[in-house]
Design a protein around this motif. Structure first.
Motif, PDB file in Angstrom:
ATOM      1  N   ILE A 281       0.835  -1.208   0.000  1.00  0.00           N
ATOM      2  CA  ILE A 281       0.000   0.000   0.000  1.00  0.00           C
ATOM      3  C   ILE A 281       0.867   1.254   0.000  1.00  0.00           C
ATOM      4  O   ILE A 281       0.590   2.217  -0.710  1.00  0.00           O
TER       5      ILE A 281
ATOM      6  N   ALA B   8       2.420   1.579  -3.586  1.00  0.00           N
ATOM      7  CA  ALA B   8       1.467   2.017  -4.613  1.00  0.00           C
ATOM      8  C   ALA B   8       0.986   3.444  -4.358  1.00  0.00           C
ATOM      9  O   ALA B   8       0.960   4.273  -5.271  1.00  0.00           O
ATOM     10  N   SER B   9       0.630   3.771  -3.101  1.00  0.00           N
ATOM     11  CA  SER B   9       0.039   5.099  -2.922  1.00  0.00           C
ATOM     12  C   SER B   9       1.091   6.202  -2.989  1.00  0.00           C
ATOM     13  O   SER B   9       0.794   7.302  -3.456  1.00  0.00           O
TER      14      SER B   9
ATOM     15  N   MET C 167       1.788   6.714  -6.691  1.00  0.00           N
ATOM     16  CA  MET C 167       0.650   7.421  -7.294  1.00  0.00           C
ATOM     17  C   MET C 167       0.643   8.887  -6.870  1.00  0.00           C
ATOM     18  O   MET C 167       0.427   9.783  -7.672  1.00  0.00           O
TER      19      MET C 167
ATOM     20  N   ASP D 166      -1.680   2.463 -10.506  1.00  0.00           N
ATOM     21  CA  ASP D 166      -3.036   2.926 -10.216  1.00  0.00           C
ATOM     22  C   ASP D 166      -3.891   1.700  -9.869  1.00  0.00           C
ATOM     23  O   ASP D 166      -4.635   1.697  -8.884  1.00  0.00           O
TER      24      ASP D 166
ATOM     25  N   SER E 252      -2.904   0.275  -6.514  1.00  0.00           N
ATOM     26  CA  SER E 252      -3.388   1.034  -5.354  1.00  0.00           C
ATOM     27  C   SER E 252      -4.895   0.856  -5.188  1.00  0.00           C
ATOM     28  O   SER E 252      -5.385   0.732  -4.072  1.00  0.00           O
ATOM     29  N   GLU E 253      -5.634   0.755  -6.289  1.00  0.00           N
ATOM     30  CA  GLU E 253      -7.077   0.485  -6.161  1.00  0.00           C
ATOM     31  C   GLU E 253      -7.317  -0.883  -5.514  1.00  0.00           C
ATOM     32  O   GLU E 253      -8.192  -1.033  -4.655  1.00  0.00           O
TER      33      GLU E 253
ATOM     34  N   ALA F 107      -3.591   8.245   1.851  1.00  0.00           N
ATOM     35  CA  ALA F 107      -4.656   8.580   0.898  1.00  0.00           C
ATOM     36  C   ALA F 107      -5.715   9.416   1.605  1.00  0.00           C
ATOM     37  O   ALA F 107      -5.896   9.297   2.820  1.00  0.00           O
TER      38      ALA F 107
END
Ligand code: ASP
Length: 432
Positions: free
Chosen positions: A65, A68-69, A72, A193, A196-197, A359
């Motif tokens: 996490i 990815a975040s 992003m 993307d 992260s989703e 996020a």
């Protein structure tokens, strides 16, 4: 049975978690310590693994996490916009975040959250002393020699450093004039993307288990420490809200004064996004209200707020930073761990960087708290996991306050950037 499940999944998650906190605490207090269920197995032995399972699920997603975040977050800043306006915004985010962590730590020193709790055990203290880093080690360890091994070892600062570099590189490649580079960079961007989703989907599922995990963790706390644990939770909540209030009064109102704008007028104007953030617990969900307020009530032009607010909602998390400072010290105090200067510096650096990776959705900051704990060498297991579970039990209450402050921080950034660009519509403001 179907009805019970139906009710469970349909009811509000924050209420379920709070309910689990209350029920777990009450049952934990009522059941005598060490009560035997069968053989030499105590009730605590049976319930505790449900809490451990929850912590393991959360730890499972930390590295993916954050990777990815963060990638992003940083790669969504368009390099073309990273001109003067972007540079000013990033500078402002950094300075206010630095104040936020200092205020968070100062409140933790004054309120001593968690010190009444006795969750200390020798093994935690030993692992702590063994991992206390020196200041130069901290700075050097930010740069990984091998990012893959940093990820394998959950070496938080090194992972963050690599991901920020990677994200900025990706942002530039996405804008490349060479079609080939641009296409492959966009593929990489789409990949992260997607990751992260998927990670947020997994968080959503794991959080469905949270009430059971929080129940088990609360049971363990109150079974071990009795009713005294309640005052610790009240104390950490008060410390956070005092910290957030100080951030508004000292930092945001201070910035208004520097710009010769009336701080009371500012508070009146920022009320709508602040309240929306309080109830939605999401900076992203509050964006339309923040943009509307910035444009119509504060005289910030579209060219500034359309960049500063969405980027701020992704990377500028002042409220979350205050929370990270206070709650990491709550956990250290609850477990009776003495932190060194090196640890405090690590908390400051990691909190500032972790805020970028948080996020703008409900509960994201609580996952980042795990990162801070890992970064100071606190293994999230045993009593550390129990103390973390306590914080998680009241996360909804803490998240409301910190999200409000995250949003106010973004709005102030947009006003400041506009003012320094000489574009602020002064007719919308009362001056001092
Ligand atoms: N809920 C926060 C936000 O949206 C993030 C956090 O959990 O700290 O800004």
């Amino acid at each position: 049975m179907k009805k019970v499940f139906g009710w469970y999944f349909k009811s509000n998650l924050a209420y379920r978690i709070l309910g689990a906190l209350v029920i777990g605490s009450i049952i934990g207090m009522m059941v005598p310590k060490g009560v035997i269920l069968f053989g030499n197995t105590t009730l605590l032995n049976v319930i505790a693994p449900f809490g451990d399972l929850f912590i393991r699920l959360l730890k499972m997603i930390i590295v993916p996490i954050i990777v990815a975040s963060l990638i992003m977050g940083t790669s969504s800043i368009e390099p073309s916009k990273l001109g003067r306006v972007g540079g000013k915004a990033v500078f402002f985010y950094f300075v206010t975040t630095l104040f936020a962590i200092i205020i968070g730590l100062a409140c933790a020193f004054v309120f001593h959250p968690g010190s009444g709790l006795d969750l200390s055990d020798a093994s935690v203290a030993v692992s702590k002393t063994a991992t206390a880093p020196s200041i130069s080690e901290i700075f050097l360890s930010i740069v990984p020699t091998n990012p893959i091994s940093s990820m394998a070892n959950t070496d938080v600062l090194a992972i963050i450093c690599f991901c920020i570099f990677f994200g900025v590189g990706l942002a530039f490649c996405k804008e490349s004039s060479d079609e080939r580079i641009k296409n492959s960079a966009n593929t990489v961007f789409n990949f992260f993307d997607g990751v992260s989703e998927i990670m947020f989907k997994m968080v959503h599922w794991i959080m469905q288990y949270a009430p059971i995990g929080v129940f088990a963790l609360m049971f363990a706390v109150f079974n071990k420490s009795g009713a005294g644990a309640f005052s610790s939770l009240a104390n950490v909540t008060i410390a956070l809200y005092v910290g957030l209030a100080l951030q508004v009064i000292l930092v945001y109102c201070g910035v208004c004064l520097l710009m010769k704008l009336n701080p009371i007028d500012f508070i009146k104007k920022v009320k709508d996004p602040m309240l929306t953030a309080f109830v939605t617990r999401s900076s992203n969900a509050t964006l339309p209200i923040s943009m509307d307020t910035a444009e119509h009530k504060m005289g910030v032009p579209k060219g500034v707020y359309s960049f500063v607010l969405p980027v701020g909602a992704t990377v500028n998390m002042n409220g979350t930073t205050v929370y990270l400072g206070i709650c990491s010290l709550f956990i250290a105090n609850a477990c009776g761990i003495d932190l060194t200067m090196g640890h405090y510096i690590t908390i400051v650096i990691t909190s500032i960087l972790a805020a970028i990776g948080t996020a703008g959705i409900p509960g994201a900051g609580a996952i980042m708290l795990l990162l801070i704990l890992e970064s100071i060498g606190l293994k999230v297991e045993g009593n550390v996991a129990i103390a973390y579970g306590m914080i998680l039990g009241i996360d909804a209450v803490l998240d409301m306050g910190r999200t409000s402050m995250n949003v106010v921080g973004d709005v102030v950034a947009s006003i400041w950037v506009t003012k320094t660009e000489g574009e602020l519509d002064e007719s919308k403001w009362e001056h001092i």
